[in-house]
Design a protein around this motif. Structure first.
Motif, mmCIF file in Angstrom:
data_model
loop_
_atom_site.group_PDB
_atom_site.id
_atom_site.type_symbol
_atom_site.label_atom_id
_atom_site.label_comp_id
_atom_site.label_asym_id
_atom_site.label_seq_id
_atom_site.Cartn_x
_atom_site.Cartn_y
_atom_site.Cartn_z
ATOM 1 N N LYS A 168 -5.862 -5.907 -14.259
ATOM 2 C CA LYS A 168 -5.680 -7.250 -13.737
ATOM 3 C C LYS A 168 -4.455 -7.245 -12.812
ATOM 4 O O LYS A 168 -3.680 -6.281 -12.815
ATOM 5 N N GLY A 170 -0.969 -7.344 -11.429
ATOM 6 C CA GLY A 170 0.292 -7.079 -12.117
ATOM 7 C C GLY A 170 0.147 -6.101 -13.267
ATOM 8 O O GLY A 170 1.107 -5.831 -13.991
ATOM 9 N N GLY A 171 -1.036 -5.540 -13.438
ATOM 10 C CA GLY A 171 -1.293 -4.629 -14.563
ATOM 11 C C GLY A 171 -0.825 -3.209 -14.308
ATOM 12 O O GLY A 171 -0.828 -2.373 -15.215
ATOM 13 N N GLY A 172 -0.434 -2.908 -13.068
ATOM 14 C CA GLY A 172 0.092 -1.579 -12.769
ATOM 15 C C GLY A 172 -0.847 -0.670 -11.997
ATOM 16 O O GLY A 172 -0.670 0.550 -11.995
ATOM 17 N N LYS A 173 -1.821 -1.264 -11.279
ATOM 18 C CA LYS A 173 -2.753 -0.448 -10.494
ATOM 19 C C LYS A 173 -2.061 0.316 -9.379
ATOM 20 O O LYS A 173 -2.186 1.518 -9.264
ATOM 21 N N SER A 174 -1.333 -0.433 -8.538
ATOM 22 C CA SER A 174 -0.722 0.200 -7.364
ATOM 23 C C SER A 174 0.329 1.215 -7.804
ATOM 24 O O SER A 174 0.501 2.254 -7.164
ATOM 25 N N TYR A 175 1.006 0.911 -8.897
ATOM 26 C CA TYR A 175 2.018 1.823 -9.429
ATOM 27 C C TYR A 175 1.339 3.135 -9.845
ATOM 28 O O TYR A 175 1.776 4.225 -9.461
ATOM 29 N N ILE A 462 2.009 -3.029 -20.069
ATOM 30 C CA ILE A 462 2.097 -2.570 -18.677
ATOM 31 C C ILE A 462 2.525 -1.109 -18.677
ATOM 32 O O ILE A 462 3.443 -0.714 -19.405
ATOM 33 N N GLY A 463 1.841 -0.310 -17.885
ATOM 34 C CA GLY A 463 2.229 1.094 -17.775
ATOM 35 C C GLY A 463 1.484 2.015 -18.717
ATOM 36 O O GLY A 463 1.671 3.221 -18.671
ATOM 37 N N HIS A 487 8.251 2.152 -5.446
ATOM 38 C CA HIS A 487 7.029 1.362 -5.595
ATOM 39 C C HIS A 487 7.086 0.197 -4.624
ATOM 40 O O HIS A 487 8.052 -0.554 -4.615
ATOM 41 N N GLY A 489 4.801 -2.349 -4.244
ATOM 42 C CA GLY A 489 3.975 -3.532 -4.530
ATOM 43 C C GLY A 489 4.671 -4.590 -5.343
ATOM 44 O O GLY A 489 4.023 -5.416 -5.967
ATOM 45 N N GLU A 490 6.027 -4.581 -5.338
ATOM 46 C CA GLU A 490 6.756 -5.564 -6.161
ATOM 47 C C GLU A 490 6.322 -6.983 -5.800
ATOM 48 O O GLU A 490 6.190 -7.314 -4.638
#
Ligand SMILES: Nc1ncnc2c1ncn2[C@@H]1O[C@H](COP(=O)(O)OP(=O)(O)O)[C@@H](O)[C@H]1O
Ligand SMILES: [Mg+2]
Length: 497
Positions: A168, A170-175, A462-463, A487, A489-490
């Motif tokens: 979702k 903010g779930g950490g995809k881009s990270y 998260i993570g 990162h 995408g903050e």
């Protein structure tokens, strides 16, 4: 608080890894064990089996059984001293063991009650789960949750069988995608990133030391030499090189695919005729020139074609000398296509043209094998409706593997991505998802996902990701490692810390 009821076998008395002892009715695929040490849900344990030797298990649930009745609980509430006796027990499911030939097997007879259960050692986990530390072919994405065991995903498998990263917002995809791309850069894998929000250029900048980074053995670093950035809009994205298409290189079919026209057949002949006419006169024609020729025909059939072309001429994605695809896709380099500021429908056209050109050139070996990372994939290959790039993504998903063109599909809406594309992704990195439709789509596309794990997806911190495929034999909980690079995408904060 009274102590737990059993005594520990003497052999394990000094052993920190001792968890407890098998008790009650014992099966061959699951058992319960008393807990005296500390053990958490999802941790791996090991236990001896009469004929199979050391077998790996996973803690599915930890329970505290107490003798505190409702009545006495009310006394506690009234401030009265009440003695509570409690016993902790764990439900363990059997993962299996490796036989003489190295094959994963399950015991076919029950374990023995009274058998000591220990926290699994690194060697047993590696062997049974097949988590070999292969730095040459593997992408290090993080640690097995609860254990000091690095998880590597096989890069060749990822290119050949595609990857999906789902979470979702903010779930950490881009990270997590950033972690994967760092690993691809480390291994000199040719990569193209379709980046709608301009989040990935920060891959060329060194990150900060992340909290708890020692555990992961990750040091901040940057990859400035590996990265090049292109953008159709260099006014918004001033650091990028311009991405333009050469109009004279495009035939009628290409131009129609750029317009995303649904009526290719209707317009093909008219457009071909117009191009032939222009080419007799010059090589340096523009979209406006094509429109002028078509208008001269005064054929009402051409009206929508003319509208589509006029729209294209406004977005300035053509140049006398366009960007060569073999400049864009360079062996061992990571190319970011920064689409920030480009209207969504034009993004689809650009992505369609690039993806099509890369596929064609890859087929004839004019560009190296590569990985194409697609952020916001639900926009470029949606499950419902048709956009300019819908068709090429289906083709890439089903045929890309034959030609060494792998996809990394990133989305927050699994249910909204074309199932024909998502179902072809063999390596899955699933982070926190709560939308019931997306959960359904994930369960439908992930093999070997237990109901308990599907439930877990909603609760993932998260993570932490559930990772399957990529040489990993069963869905595993993985703590994604910290980033080496910055990162990008903050989320923007309205109120600063
Ligand atoms: N593995 C991780 N370790 C540490 N922080 C993380 C991790 N994954 C995500 N985060 C934090 O969560 C935030 C949101 O992650 P991001 O990848 O941008 O989400 P999205 O799924 O929307 O792309 C990041 O800005 C970062 O601070
Ligand atoms: Mg993101």
């Amino acid at each position: 608080m009274a102590s737990t009821a059993h005594s520990r076998p003497s052999a394990s008395r000094v052993d920190d890894d001792f968890v407890g002892v098998i008790y009650g009715d014992v099966g061959s695929t699951a058992f319960r064990c008393s807990v005296v040490g500390s053990v958490e849900r999802h941790e791996f344990v090991q236990v001896r089996h009469d004929t199979c030797g050391t077998v790996l298990g996973r803690v599915e649930e930890v329970e505290r059984k107490t003798d505190l009745s409702l009545e006495r609980a009310q006394h506690v509430g009234d401030g009265e001293p009440v003695e509570v006796e409690e016993k902790v027990s764990a439900q363990v499911s059997v993962v299996g063991y490796r036989d003489d030939r190295g094959l994963l097997q399950f015991p076919r007879t029950p374990f023995r009650a009274g058998e000591p259960v220990k926290r699994a050692d690194v060697h047993t986990i590696r062997k049974v789960l097949g988590l070999e530390e292969d730095k040459k072919h593997g992408a290090y994405i993080g640690l097995l949750a609860g254990h000091d065991v690095p998880v590597y995903l096989d890069i060749n498998t990822m290119v050949q069988k595609h990857v999906s990263i789902i979470a979702k917002t903010g779930g950490g995809k881009s990270y997590a995608a950033g972690v994967l791309i760092e690993e691809l850069m480390k291994h000199h894998v040719t990569t193209v990133i379709l980046d709608p929000h301009g989040e990935y250029a920060s891959l060329s900048e060194r990150g900060k030391v992340a909290h708890g980074a020692e555990r992961f053995r990750v040091e901040p670093r940057s990859y400035p030499d590996a990265i090049q950035v292109y953008s159709p809009d260099t006014k918004v994205n001033s650091g990028a090189k311009p991405l333009k298409f050469t109009l004279s290189n495009l035939d009628a079919r290409d131009i129609l695919s750029l317009t995303g026209s649904a009526k290719v057949r209707t317009h093909l002949t008219a457009l071909r005729k117009a191009l032939d006419l222009l080419r007799q006169a010059t090589k340096a024609y523009t979209i406006r020139d094509i429109v002028r020729v078509l208008e001269r025909e005064e054929d009402p059939q051409n009206a929508t074609l003319i509208d589509d072309l006029e729209y294209l001429s406004e977005v300035e994605i053509f140049a006398q000398e366009g960007t060569r695809i073999d400049e864009l896709v360079v062996k061992g380099k990571t190319t970011i296509i920064n689409l920030k500021g480009v209207p969504p429908d034009i993004q689809e056209l650009v992505v369609n043209r690039l993806a099509t050109a890369m596929f064609e050139l890859r087929k004839v070996g004019k560009i190296p094998p590569l990985m194409v990372v697609v952020e916001e994939a639900h926009n470029f290959c949606p499950q419902v409706g048709q956009v300019a790039s819908s068709k090429i993504f289906r083709t890439l998903a089903s045929e890309g593997r034959k030609f060494g063109l792998g996809l990394v599909i990133i989305t927050q809406r699994a249910a909204k991505v074309d199932k024909n594309v998502l179902s072809q992704c063999n390596t899955q990195v699933i982070l926190k998802v709560t939308n019931p439709n997306d959960l359904k789509a994930i369960v439908a596309s992930v093999e070997g996902l237990t109901t308990a794990m599907a439930e877990e997806i909603q609760r993932l911190p998260i993570g932490v990701a559930i990772v399957t495929g990529g040489g990993v034999q069963m869905p595993l909980l993985v703590e994604i490692r910290p980033r080496e690079t910055k990162h990008g995408g903050e989320s923007v904060k309205v109120i600063e810390d």
